[in-house]
Design an enzyme around this catalytic site. Structure first.
Site, mmCIF file in Angstrom:
data_model
loop_
_atom_site.group_PDB
_atom_site.id
_atom_site.type_symbol
_atom_site.label_atom_id
_atom_site.label_comp_id
_atom_site.label_asym_id
_atom_site.label_seq_id
_atom_site.Cartn_x
_atom_site.Cartn_y
_atom_site.Cartn_z
ATOM 1 N N TYR A 133 -14.373 30.516 -101.409
ATOM 2 C CA TYR A 133 -13.093 31.233 -101.455
ATOM 3 C C TYR A 133 -13.277 32.574 -100.743
ATOM 4 O O TYR A 133 -14.387 33.127 -100.722
ATOM 5 C CB TYR A 133 -12.659 31.459 -102.908
ATOM 6 C CG TYR A 133 -12.140 30.196 -103.598
ATOM 7 C CD1 TYR A 133 -10.780 30.006 -103.806
ATOM 8 C CD2 TYR A 133 -13.016 29.216 -104.039
ATOM 9 C CE1 TYR A 133 -10.296 28.874 -104.440
ATOM 10 C CE2 TYR A 133 -12.545 28.068 -104.676
ATOM 11 C CZ TYR A 133 -11.182 27.907 -104.870
ATOM 12 O OH TYR A 133 -10.714 26.778 -105.494
ATOM 13 N N GLU A 134 -12.184 33.099 -100.192
ATOM 14 C CA GLU A 134 -12.319 34.278 -99.331
ATOM 15 C C GLU A 134 -12.748 35.529 -100.088
ATOM 16 O O GLU A 134 -13.112 36.528 -99.484
ATOM 17 C CB GLU A 134 -11.036 34.531 -98.543
ATOM 18 C CG GLU A 134 -9.829 34.824 -99.409
ATOM 19 C CD GLU A 134 -8.535 34.775 -98.607
ATOM 20 O OE1 GLU A 134 -8.538 34.336 -97.458
ATOM 21 O OE2 GLU A 134 -7.514 35.191 -99.166
ATOM 22 N N SER A 135 -12.709 35.458 -101.417
ATOM 23 C CA SER A 135 -13.193 36.584 -102.214
ATOM 24 C C SER A 135 -14.715 36.704 -102.142
ATOM 25 O O SER A 135 -15.278 37.615 -102.741
ATOM 26 C CB SER A 135 -12.740 36.415 -103.658
ATOM 27 O OG SER A 135 -12.997 35.106 -104.105
#
Lengths: 257, 284
Positions: free
Chosen positions: A50-52
């Site tokens: 995930y981009e986090s």
């Protein structure tokens, strides 16, 4: 035969597109359920990112947002966001980007920015987030989206993220050497780009769906492959795992509703 | 200069002034809500607000009239919907017109990194075939002097002030971030000044692994202990996201009057001490 909803059909079909050795950048919303279903069924070693910054995350329930603690707690590693975008995404380490959209055209170009004119929008959408570079830096892109005339349009209002551009070799003319959108999974069918023109053609229709249903819910002139497949129905195991995942998610977030 | 421990009121008053460029970061985690409220209470105006993922706290700052410009890459109420105050400002100019400068996440992450690295701009493989360069003059393309490859360039982010929330500071003022760390370290290092609110101040970090994300006290301007200061977002190890409030915000912010009433009641008449009870209520 097992009963299922069109959304379940879409999610299961989308999950089947992922392979066990894929490294997948997971978009917000619809893709998240499909990616985790794949991991919980046929692709247990699938790497979800995930981009986090969470790499190899294995959430037990679906996240409320990309920054949920669950994603970090179950990940192999969590890296700072600049590292995520620079080394892992731009560095070419990710095989599949899984994205949704607000508006989509027949070349798989995506709009998540505005409906209407950019400077005087009818509806201001959240914006591109990670999508513009996910769309160009991942090895290929899978799209998942419920089909409707509003969403599947001849011309999108704003090109947030590049698909196949104007078709043919146009994508490569921007200096992009990745495959781009290679599959579009909807609640009615599966589309794949034409080998030369790169516009989407329907290659598989979900059971019980008529050609007219697809035509009526698409804003461009729909093209069907000469040899049309019927999408295999979700099996009992896939449906059970998906429903359990949704049930666990609802229960986990229950106190927070 | 070594970080000073201050009250939130003192930290905001001494670091942020009208017209400043301010980054309040937090990638859906550790969002500095208490500090944002203090900016609203002090009536600071004409701010250029920078954030990759502006959500509720920026919606509040924009609706309260603190912002002149927003630089962002994804603006929404994560998992819920859109930001009504942001939309109202962009589409209707309420409470006044808001200028926006829109980027992708990759661009902003690179721009923070460049800011921290002391570079004037960030160079990356981005925006290829995308339309944002048409509407944002701060996106340009340059040619690699070695290969000729066309690369996107955006100005480095160099805020006047970075405001972030972290789990812990020790008594010397070194700061520890855990979990999803976003761009907080880069934002602080890129900024001229920084305010860091923390869940607690501890004697030392003896039990912390060698490679933890930390900022030494001499890299930080002001440290404020605000238990629960990231509520309604979450702080890993302390409390969960208050999802009920994220959903409630959708209704509160949807109407100018209900928004203004909420700000009056919970921000103007409130203070940082209100956040501790929220931390207890959302322990998970």
């Amino acid at each position: 035969m097992v009963d299922y909803t069109p959304t379940e059909m879409m999610t299961v079909s989308a999950s089947r597109a992922l392979k066990n050795d894929d490294v997948c950048f997971v978009g917000i919303g619809m893709p998240s359920a499909a990616c985790n279903l794949a991991r919980l069924t046929h692709a247990p070693e699938l790497t979800l990112i995930y981009e986090s910054g969470t790499i190899g995350t294995k959430p037990d329930v679906l996240p409320l947002s990309i920054g949920d603690g669950e994603l970090c707690e179950t990940a192999v590693n969590t890296v700072p966001v600049p590292e995520m975008f620079r080394y892992w995404l731009q560095g070419g380490k990710i095989s599949v980007g899984f994205l949704g959209a607000a508006q989509l055209d027949k070349y798989g170009n995506i709009n998540t920015t505005v409906i209407g004119d950019y400077d005087d929008p009818k509806v201001r959408l959240p914006g591109g987030g990670g999508a513009p570079e996910i769309a160009t830096s991942c090895g290929e892109v899978f799209l998942v989206m419920k089909q409707s005339k509003r969403g599947f349009v001849e011309k999108i209002d704003f090109v947030t993220s590049l698909g196949h551009g104007k078709g043919g070799d146009d994508r490569a003319s921007y200096g992009v050497d990745t495959k781009g959108p290679s599959r579009l999974i909807t609640d009615l069918c599966i589309m794949e780009p034409h080998p030369v023109g790169k516009h989407f053609i329907v290659t598989s229709i979900h059971p019980g769906v008529k050609r007219e249903d697809i035509i009526e819910n698409t804003g461009w002139a729909v093209e069907f492959a000469d040899e049309l497949a019927e999408t295999p129905v979700p099996d009992a195991h896939e449906l059970q795992v998906l429903r359990d995942l949704h049930a666990r998610t609802a229960k986990a977030h229950e106190g927070q509703q | 200069m070594v970080a000073r421990f201050m009250s939130l009121k003192e930290a905001v008053a001494s670091c942020i002034k009208d017209g400043d460029t301010v980054s309040m970061e937090g990638f859906t985690h550790l969002i500095p809500h208490a500090a944002g409220h203090e900016v609203i209470r002090q009536g600071i105006r004409d701010l250029t607000l920078i954030r990759m993922t502006p959500d509720m706290i920026y919606d509040q700052l924009i609706g309260a009239g603190c912002a002149r410009k927003l630089v962002f890459s994804w603006g929404g109420n994560p998992g819920v919907g859109s930001l009504h105050r942001l939309r109202d400002a962009v589409q209707e100019g309420w409470p006044h017109k808001l200028e926006i400068e829109e980027h992708s996440h990759a661009a902003m992450a690179n721009a923070y990194d460049a800011g921290a690295a002391g570079l004037p701009c960030a160079v990356f493989k981005g925006y290829r075939g995308a339309e944002l360069p048409r509407v944002n003059k701060n996106i340009k393309f340059i040619e690699c002097p070695f290969t000729g490859e066309s690369l996107a360039a955006v100005p480095a982010i160099r805020p006047d002030v970075a405001v972030v929330h972290a789990q812990k500071a020790n008594k010397k003022g070194d700061v520890l971030f855990e979990g999803i760390v976003g761009v907080q370290k880069e934002a602080v290092l890129a900024a001229k000044k920084s305010i860091i609110t923390v869940e607690e101040i501890v004697d030392n970090f003896d039990d912390v692994p060698y490679n933890a994300v930390m900022l030494p006290n001499w890299a930080v301007t002001a440290i404020v202990e605000v238990p629960g200061g990231a509520h309604p977002s979450y702080a890993q190890g302390y409390y969960k996201r208050d999802n009920a409030f994220y959903k409630a915000w959708d209704k509160i912010a949807n109407d100018r009057d209900s928004f203004t009433a909420w700000i009056d009641e919970h921000v103007m008449k409130g203070g940082p001490e209100d956040f501790a009870a929220k931390r207890e209520a959302n322990k998970g």
